[in-house]
Design an enzyme around this catalytic site. Structure first.
Site, PDB file in Angstrom:
ATOM      1  CG  LEU A 123      -1.861  -1.185   1.434  1.00 43.27           C
ATOM      2  CD1 LEU A 123      -2.753  -0.946   2.642  1.00 43.27           C
ATOM      3  CD2 LEU A 123      -2.698  -1.444   0.202  1.00 43.27           C
ATOM      4  CB  ILE A 155       6.446  -4.061   1.186  1.00 45.82           C
ATOM      5  CG1 ILE A 155       6.022  -2.846   0.358  1.00 45.82           C
ATOM      6  CG2 ILE A 155       5.468  -5.216   1.042  1.00 45.82           C
ATOM      7  CD1 ILE A 155       4.768  -2.148   0.846  1.00 45.82           C
ATOM      8  N   GLY A 334      15.974  -0.384  35.423  1.00 40.77           N
ATOM      9  CA  GLY A 334      17.188   0.376  35.671  1.00 40.77           C
ATOM     10  C   GLY A 334      18.189   0.181  34.541  1.00 40.77           C
ATOM     11  CD  GLU A 358      -2.842  -1.670   8.920  1.00 42.43           C
ATOM     12  OE1 GLU A 358      -3.795  -2.137   8.294  1.00 42.43           O
ATOM     13  OE2 GLU A 358      -1.638  -1.921   8.628  1.00 42.43           O
ATOM     14  CB  THR A 360       0.521   8.219  11.779  1.00 41.54           C
ATOM     15  OG1 THR A 360      -0.398   9.267  11.372  1.00 41.54           O
ATOM     16  CG2 THR A 360       1.530   7.964  10.665  1.00 41.54           C
TER      17      THR A 360
END
Length: 376
Positions: A123, A155, A334, A358, A360
């Site tokens: 995408l 990707i 720590g 996916e 922001t």
């Protein structure tokens, strides 16, 4: 039905947790250190049928519903976020079942379900991440097939997966979804990214240069991909939220274990009031996120009008919890929390990206506000 009320899901979670403790957790540090896929866990997951969990039985899957997918993602990420991402990333091809032809389903999904092949989707592009409809990758009809051109960035499983679900522009204002195989002419992959976290999950560019595929590889109507991908992202957003929730729970587990073992001033530091306040705040974040996520899943399965808003709420709450709880867990460790000898160092690095991908968390907040105003 609520998840907490159904015994079968609790039994499923228990079985998964035992699997994770036996076959995932022991390899998590090595996978991160070597920056390679979690091969041991993947082989073990195949025996359980996890790669095919959401797919229909007639294609070799298990017909696992969204609750089962969320539980699986969460429990895997609790021990190793890279393993969870790698095993579940092929589930994005579930959209083929809803929109693809029977022939395309039979071509792609049976080997995915068996774990013989792996899936990925493309995408994001170099020019923008959250602006999905600004995609510049194109798909053009050419004779008896399609030709795709463009670059997809960041990707998951790129170069390692066999099948790639690609979102591409088919017209000025139309988009389609196409299935590309790694052996198709015109596809190549960029260098593997050297990442802060999720180092056991391969990430690279998918580069399409006159990539030619035959007719039939389009998923459904090649002009309705925008609507398809919006619907597919709804489920994906919930599993991504579960992934972040698993990291948050794992970080809380590590904090509890360390503070009960570490001694100062002749007592475990779990007896210190300041430590207990921090632990309580961490547990609040985890349980609040879990509650909203499970409500979002319930809404999704019932097609509730608030389901889209709750998916965004869950994504933000779970990923913000992952970052906050892992950071606080490092603090409670720590100086030891800064060492790679302890799992929490890896968990904190893994957590950050959950606030970014996916959609922001800034974009999710915009969507939440939009849905709230629209409902008034």
């Amino acid at each position: 039905m609520r998840l907490s009320e159904d015994d079968k899901y609790q039994e499923f979670r228990g079985n998964l947790r035992r699997f994770v403790e036996r076959s995932v957790a022991p390899h998590a540090a090595t996978v991160d250190r070597e920056g390679r896929p979690p091969l041991e866990a993947i082989d073990a997951a195949r025996a359980l049928g996890l790669p095919g969990l959401p797919f229909p039985e007639h294609l070799g899957g298990s017909d696992g519903d969204l609750y089962a997918q969320v539980i699986t993602t969460e429990e895997l990420a609790r021990a190793c976020a890279s393993t969870s991402l790698t095993i579940t990333s092929g589930w994005v091809l579930e959209g083929i079942v809803k929109y693809g032809s029977n022939a395309l389903q039979r071509l792609v999904l049976p080997p995915i379900c068996k774990g013989e092949m792996r899936g990925a989707w493309g995408l994001t592009e170099p020019q923008g991440g959250s602006n999905l409809m600004g995609a510049r990758t194109t798909a053009k009809r050419d004779g008896d097939g399609w030709v795709l051109d463009g670059t997809k960035r960041f990707i998951t499983n790129a170069g390692w997966a066999d099948w790639y679900l690609i979102f591409a522009r088919t017209g000025e204002n139309t988009f389609g979804i196409f299935m590309i195989h790694r052996d198709d002419p015109g596809i190549r992959f960029g260098k593997a990214e050297d990442k802060m976290g999720m180092r056991g999950s391969p990430t690279a560019d998918v580069i399409l240069a006159q990539c030619r595929i035959p007719t039939g590889r389009e998923v459904g109507d090649p002009d309705k991909g925008g609507a398809y991908i919006t619907e597919m992202l709804h489920n994906s957003r919930l599993t991504i939220a579960a992934h972040a929730l698993g990291i948050a729970q794992g970080a809380l587990d590590e904090a509890l274990k360390y503070t009960q073992d570490r001694r100062q001033f002749d007592q475990t530091i779990s007896r210190f009031q300041a430590v207990r306040v921090m632990i309580a705040d961490m547990a609040l974040k985890v349980e609040a996120a879990r509650s909203v996520l499970y409500q979002a899943v319930d809404y999704r399965l019932r097609n509730h009008p608030d389901s889209r808003r709750y998916a965004s709420l869950a994504k933000v709450l779970c990923s913000d919890a992952a970052m906050a709880v892992s950071t606080d867990s490092v603090q409670l460790h720590g100086g030891y929390g800064y060492l790679k000898d302890y799992p929490i160092e890896r968990m904190m690095r893994d957590a950050k990206v959950t606030q970014i991908w996916e959609g922001t968390n800034q974009i999710q907040r915009f969507l939440i506000a939009k849905e709230i105003y629209a409902s008034r």
